[in-house]
Motif scaffolding. Structure first.
Motif, short mmCIF file in Angstrom:
data_model
loop_
_atom_site.label_atom_id
_atom_site.label_comp_id
_atom_site.label_asym_id
_atom_site.label_seq_id
_atom_site.Cartn_x
_atom_site.Cartn_y
_atom_site.Cartn_z
N ASN A 96 1.02 -1.17 0.13
CA ASN A 96 -0.01 0.00 0.03
C ASN A 96 0.85 1.27 0.15
O ASN A 96 2.06 1.26 0.70
N GLY A 123 1.60 -12.53 4.51
CA GLY A 123 1.45 -11.30 4.92
C GLY A 123 2.09 -10.82 5.97
O GLY A 123 2.84 -11.47 6.58
N SER A 176 -4.03 -8.87 5.58
CA SER A 176 -4.23 -7.50 4.94
C SER A 176 -3.57 -7.50 3.62
O SER A 176 -2.31 -7.90 3.37
N GLY A 177 -4.38 -6.94 2.68
CA GLY A 177 -3.96 -6.52 1.31
C GLY A 177 -3.03 -5.53 1.28
O GLY A 177 -2.27 -5.12 0.15
N MET A 180 1.54 -7.97 0.60
CA MET A 180 1.21 -9.23 0.26
C MET A 180 2.54 -9.63 -0.55
O MET A 180 2.64 -8.99 -1.51
N PHE A 193 -5.46 -10.49 -9.73
CA PHE A 193 -6.73 -9.98 -8.80
C PHE A 193 -7.73 -10.26 -10.11
O PHE A 193 -7.60 -10.11 -11.12
N GLU A 202 -10.76 -7.48 -3.09
CA GLU A 202 -10.03 -8.38 -3.96
C GLU A 202 -8.81 -8.92 -3.20
O GLU A 202 -8.45 -9.80 -3.70
N ASP A 203 -8.46 -8.54 -2.15
CA ASP A 203 -7.32 -9.27 -1.25
C ASP A 203 -7.73 -10.32 -0.88
O ASP A 203 -7.24 -11.52 -0.55
N CYS A 207 -6.52 -14.28 -1.60
CA CYS A 207 -6.31 -15.16 -0.55
C CYS A 207 -7.21 -16.46 -0.79
O CYS A 207 -6.72 -17.46 -0.31
#
Length: 290
Positions: A96, A123, A176-177, A180, A193, A202-203, A207
């Motif tokens: 992020n 993660g 958590s996205g 990753m 994705f 989408e995360d 997963c």
């Protein structure tokens, strides 16, 4: 830095920006300060704040940084997929734009990926400025019963795994996205994705598909990464909330067995969008107060 043609990165870091603000500079600087051989692909979803362009000028002599500019906001997953298609590393780190990465954290994540059998996605625990872990670092699939338990704060197993955050490596249903790490071959096998999500969930989808494909999703509980509050979320709370609820509905329709029952699906659809509408006044007030 070596010429880009002769440089072979160990890991390809992908950051998606969308009016992410000043925190994006700190994020990029933290990545480029790492000593692991890496490349950084910063893909921008039509920001108007000028920060990506300023970053490009500041690092114009650093061959590790590649800028990709989109003419519109493609959404998070589609942007990652487009950047991933241009990577050269065998490992992808999706990060992020408001996270700070340290070399020790990156190396630990790489070690986990290399040593753990069938590791498909790793993660980390993302924390706020006070070091408080985000409960979304360690999650379960948001099937209907769990989502309801989380939404209404009632007893029962919720989406986030409650209790003290692990400080060691654990297997998880979802992480958590914000951070990753995964082998590029796994990402490509999954076709990246699902681009029908725009932002949020989408995360969770990725997963789930990692696990369905026979790989493991792992949380390195001993890796803590600072994660701020996204600029896009602060500036456009209703827009972000809309896509979050839309993502919830798509995940439910794809994976929750309850979606096979039309009457339950109708109730869930109504519940999701009623919740979205109820949240709007408070989001607008908070946005105007800033």
């Amino acid at each position: 830095m070596p010429a880009i043609d002769s440089f072979q990165p160990q890991v390809s870091v992908i950051i998606v920006s969308a009016d992410s603000g000043a925190s994006l500079r700190d994020c990029v600087n933290s990545v480029l300060a790492c000593t692991t051989p890496l490349e950084l692909l910063l893909i921008d979803n039509a920001s108007s704040d000028g920060v990506p362009q300023a970053i490009a000028r500041a690092h114009e002599n650093d061959a590790r940084l590649k800028m990709i500019y989109n003419r519109g906001n493609l959404g998070f997953g589609p942007a990652v997929n487009r950047a991933a298609a241009q990577t050269r590393g065998q490992v992808l780190l999706i990060l992020n734009p408001d996270c700070l990465l340290q070399q020790s954290a990156l190396q630990r994540l790489l070690d986990v990926l290399a040593k753990e059998p069938k590791a498909g996605l790793v993660g980390a625990v993302v924390c706020d400025a006070q070091g408080v872990p985000d409960p979304a670092s360690y999650r379960r699939d948001p099937v209907m019963q769990r989502a309801l338990a989380s939404l209404f704060k009632r007893g029962g197993e919720g989406v986030n795994v409650t209790g003290e955050m692990p400080d060691h490596l654990v297997e998880a249903e979802a992480v958590s996205g914000a951070v990753m790490l995964m082998p590029r071959r796994v990402f490509e096998w999954l076709n990246g994705f699902d681009e029908k999500y725009f932002l949020h969930c989408e995360d969770l989808d990725l997963c789930r598909r990692v696990r369905d494909g026979g790989w493991r999703v792992l949380l390195a509980g001993d890796v803590r990464i600072w994660h701020g509050k996204g600029g896009s979320s602060r500036h456009r709370p209703v827009f972000v909330s809309y896509h979050k609820h839309r993502g919830m509905w798509r995940w439910f329709r794809k994976f929750d067995p309850a979606a096979r029952k039309p009457h339950l699906a109708a109730v869930v659809w109504l519940g999701i969008w009623a919740h979205f509408v109820v949240k709007i006044p408070g989001q607008l007030r908070r946005s105007m107060a800033r």
